[in-house]
Design a protein around this motif. Structure first.
Motif, PDB file in Angstrom:
ATOM      1  N   ARG A 152       0.827  -1.212   0.000  1.00 14.97           N
ATOM      2  CA  ARG A 152       0.000   0.000   0.000  1.00 14.97           C
ATOM      3  C   ARG A 152       0.859   1.258   0.000  1.00 14.97           C
ATOM      4  O   ARG A 152       0.548   2.231  -0.693  1.00 14.97           O
ATOM      5  N   SER A 153       1.963   1.238   0.755  1.00 18.64           N
ATOM      6  CA  SER A 153       2.822   2.423   0.786  1.00 18.64           C
ATOM      7  C   SER A 153       3.515   2.622  -0.565  1.00 18.64           C
ATOM      8  O   SER A 153       3.662   3.755  -1.027  1.00 18.64           O
ATOM      9  N   PHE A 154       3.928   1.524  -1.223  1.00 14.56           N
ATOM     10  CA  PHE A 154       4.490   1.651  -2.571  1.00 14.56           C
ATOM     11  C   PHE A 154       3.444   2.177  -3.546  1.00 14.56           C
ATOM     12  O   PHE A 154       3.742   3.001  -4.406  1.00 14.56           O
ATOM     13  N   GLY A 155       2.224   1.720  -3.398  1.00 13.65           N
ATOM     14  CA  GLY A 155       1.151   2.198  -4.273  1.00 13.65           C
ATOM     15  C   GLY A 155       0.886   3.681  -4.086  1.00 13.65           C
ATOM     16  O   GLY A 155       0.682   4.417  -5.063  1.00 13.65           O
ATOM     17  N   ARG A 156       0.867   4.135  -2.836  1.00  9.00           N
ATOM     18  CA  ARG A 156       0.681   5.566  -2.573  1.00  9.00           C
ATOM     19  C   ARG A 156       1.821   6.380  -3.174  1.00  9.00           C
ATOM     20  O   ARG A 156       1.601   7.443  -3.765  1.00  9.00           O
ATOM     21  N   GLY A 157       3.043   5.866  -3.054  1.00 11.51           N
ATOM     22  CA  GLY A 157       4.189   6.567  -3.638  1.00 11.51           C
ATOM     23  C   GLY A 157       4.110   6.619  -5.146  1.00 11.51           C
ATOM     24  O   GLY A 157       4.409   7.653  -5.757  1.00 11.51           O
ATOM     25  N   TRP A 158       3.698   5.518  -5.775  1.00 12.81           N
ATOM     26  CA  TRP A 158       3.573   5.500  -7.236  1.00 12.81           C
ATOM     27  C   TRP A 158       2.495   6.458  -7.718  1.00 12.81           C
ATOM     28  O   TRP A 158       2.682   7.167  -8.693  1.00 12.81           O
ATOM     29  N   ARG A 159       1.355   6.479  -7.007  1.00 10.74           N
ATOM     30  CA  ARG A 159       0.291   7.410  -7.384  1.00 10.74           C
ATOM     31  C   ARG A 159       0.752   8.856  -7.229  1.00 10.74           C
ATOM     32  O   ARG A 159       0.431   9.715  -8.063  1.00 10.74           O
ATOM     33  N   ALA A 160       1.520   9.145  -6.184  1.00  8.34           N
ATOM     34  CA  ALA A 160       2.048  10.500  -5.991  1.00  8.34           C
ATOM     35  C   ALA A 160       3.008  10.866  -7.123  1.00  8.34           C
ATOM     36  O   ALA A 160       2.988  11.993  -7.622  1.00  8.34           O
ATOM     37  N   TYR A 161       3.835   9.908  -7.555  1.00  8.52           N
ATOM     38  CA  TYR A 161       4.753  10.165  -8.664  1.00  8.52           C
ATOM     39  C   TYR A 161       3.976  10.449  -9.948  1.00  8.52           C
ATOM     40  O   TYR A 161       4.306  11.382 -10.685  1.00  8.52           O
ATOM     41  N   VAL A 162       2.947   9.657 -10.226  1.00  8.03           N
ATOM     42  CA  VAL A 162       2.157   9.858 -11.445  1.00  8.03           C
ATOM     43  C   VAL A 162       1.448  11.201 -11.411  1.00  8.03           C
ATOM     44  O   VAL A 162       1.389  11.919 -12.421  1.00  8.03           O
ATOM     45  N   ARG A 163       0.910  11.585 -10.235  1.00  3.11           N
ATOM     46  CA  ARG A 163       0.273  12.902 -10.115  1.00  3.11           C
ATOM     47  C   ARG A 163       1.274  14.016 -10.373  1.00  3.11           C
ATOM     48  O   ARG A 163       0.974  14.998 -11.060  1.00  3.11           O
ATOM     49  N   GLY A 164       2.474  13.901  -9.831  1.00  4.80           N
ATOM     50  CA  GLY A 164       3.510  14.912 -10.050  1.00  4.80           C
ATOM     51  C   GLY A 164       3.927  14.992 -11.502  1.00  4.80           C
ATOM     52  O   GLY A 164       4.147  16.086 -12.041  1.00  4.80           O
ATOM     53  N   GLU A 165       4.021  13.838 -12.166  1.00  2.00           N
ATOM     54  CA  GLU A 165       4.382  13.835 -13.580  1.00  2.00           C
ATOM     55  C   GLU A 165       3.282  14.476 -14.417  1.00  2.00           C
ATOM     56  O   GLU A 165       3.551  15.252 -15.340  1.00  2.00           O
ATOM     57  N   ARG A 166       2.044  14.156 -14.097  1.00  2.00           N
ATOM     58  CA  ARG A 166       0.921  14.763 -14.823  1.00  2.00           C
ATOM     59  C   ARG A 166       0.882  16.272 -14.598  1.00  2.00           C
ATOM     60  O   ARG A 166       0.636  17.053 -15.510  1.00  2.00           O
ATOM     61  N   ASN A 178       1.231  19.053 -17.466  1.00  2.62           N
ATOM     62  CA  ASN A 178       0.234  20.114 -17.642  1.00  2.62           C
ATOM     63  C   ASN A 178       0.867  21.499 -17.542  1.00  2.62           C
ATOM     64  O   ASN A 178       0.483  22.419 -18.254  1.00  2.62           O
ATOM     65  N   TRP A 179       1.844  21.667 -16.654  1.00  3.48           N
ATOM     66  CA  TRP A 179       2.516  22.946 -16.509  1.00  3.48           C
ATOM     67  C   TRP A 179       3.282  23.288 -17.786  1.00  3.48           C
ATOM     68  O   TRP A 179       3.269  24.426 -18.251  1.00  3.48           O
ATOM     69  N   LEU A 180       3.979  22.273 -18.363  1.00  3.79           N
ATOM     70  CA  LEU A 180       4.711  22.512 -19.603  1.00  3.79           C
ATOM     71  C   LEU A 180       3.758  22.876 -20.743  1.00  3.79           C
ATOM     72  O   LEU A 180       4.055  23.777 -21.538  1.00  3.79           O
ATOM     73  N   VAL A 181       2.605  22.205 -20.807  1.00  2.89           N
ATOM     74  CA  VAL A 181       1.633  22.504 -21.858  1.00  2.89           C
ATOM     75  C   VAL A 181       1.076  23.906 -21.667  1.00  2.89           C
ATOM     76  O   VAL A 181       0.880  24.653 -22.634  1.00  2.89           O
ATOM     77  N   SER A 182       0.867  24.319 -20.401  1.00  2.00           N
ATOM     78  CA  SER A 182       0.350  25.669 -20.152  1.00  2.00           C
ATOM     79  C   SER A 182       1.367  26.745 -20.503  1.00  2.00           C
ATOM     80  O   SER A 182       1.011  27.887 -20.753  1.00  2.00           O
ATOM     81  N   LYS A 183       2.652  26.390 -20.552  1.00  2.00           N
ATOM     82  CA  LYS A 183       3.693  27.344 -20.927  1.00  2.00           C
ATOM     83  C   LYS A 183       3.931  27.387 -22.431  1.00  2.00           C
ATOM     84  O   LYS A 183       4.819  28.092 -22.894  1.00  2.00           O
TER      85      LYS A 183
END
Length: 124
Positions: A15-29, A33-38
């Motif tokens: 579960r902790s690895f899953g939470r970390g992976w989801r946090a990484y995917v959110r940060g990448e997204r 999105n920030w790059l696209v907005s620029k």
């Protein structure tokens, strides 16, 4: 006795690895999105993120290579230091007694100040 079910350590770790992976995917997204907005095209943002991932992977592999090489060197030095030689196998390369010295070819008693030898000549 408690009737509550406790999760195992493996499940907690998963579960902790899953939470970390989801946090990484959110940060990448979020970064994408920030790059696209620029003004960066979506394909360009994807390529840029993959480029960053490959650079990070290359740095990790590079450092792992040197750490492995260092470990191999440490093991080789430890193995070499562990090789013990018994006293019977150890021979000095030079004579240790006066009798052994006299038996060496080209022995000159004057060079060693060997006054008890019959070929010794005093320079007086």
């Amino acid at each position: 006795m408690s009737t509550t079910t406790r999760i195992s350590t493996a499940e907690r770790l998963g579960r902790s690895f899953g939470r970390g992976w989801r946090a990484y995917v959110r940060g990448e997204r979020r970064a994408s999105n920030w790059l696209v907005s620029k003004g960066v095209p979506v394909a360009g943002a994807t390529v840029l993120l993959w480029l960053v991932k490959l650079v990070v992977l290359g740095v990790l592999l590079y450092s792992a290579f040197w750490l492995a090489l260092l470990l191999v060197c440490v093991v080789a030095v430890g193995w070499a230091a562990n090789q013990s030689h018994s006293d019977e196998e150890f021979h000095l390369q030079f004579p240790t007694t006066l009798e052994e010295l006299r038996e060496t070819p080209g022995y000159d008693p004057n060079l060693y100040n060997d006054t008890s030898h019959e070929m010794y000549k005093d320079d007086d």
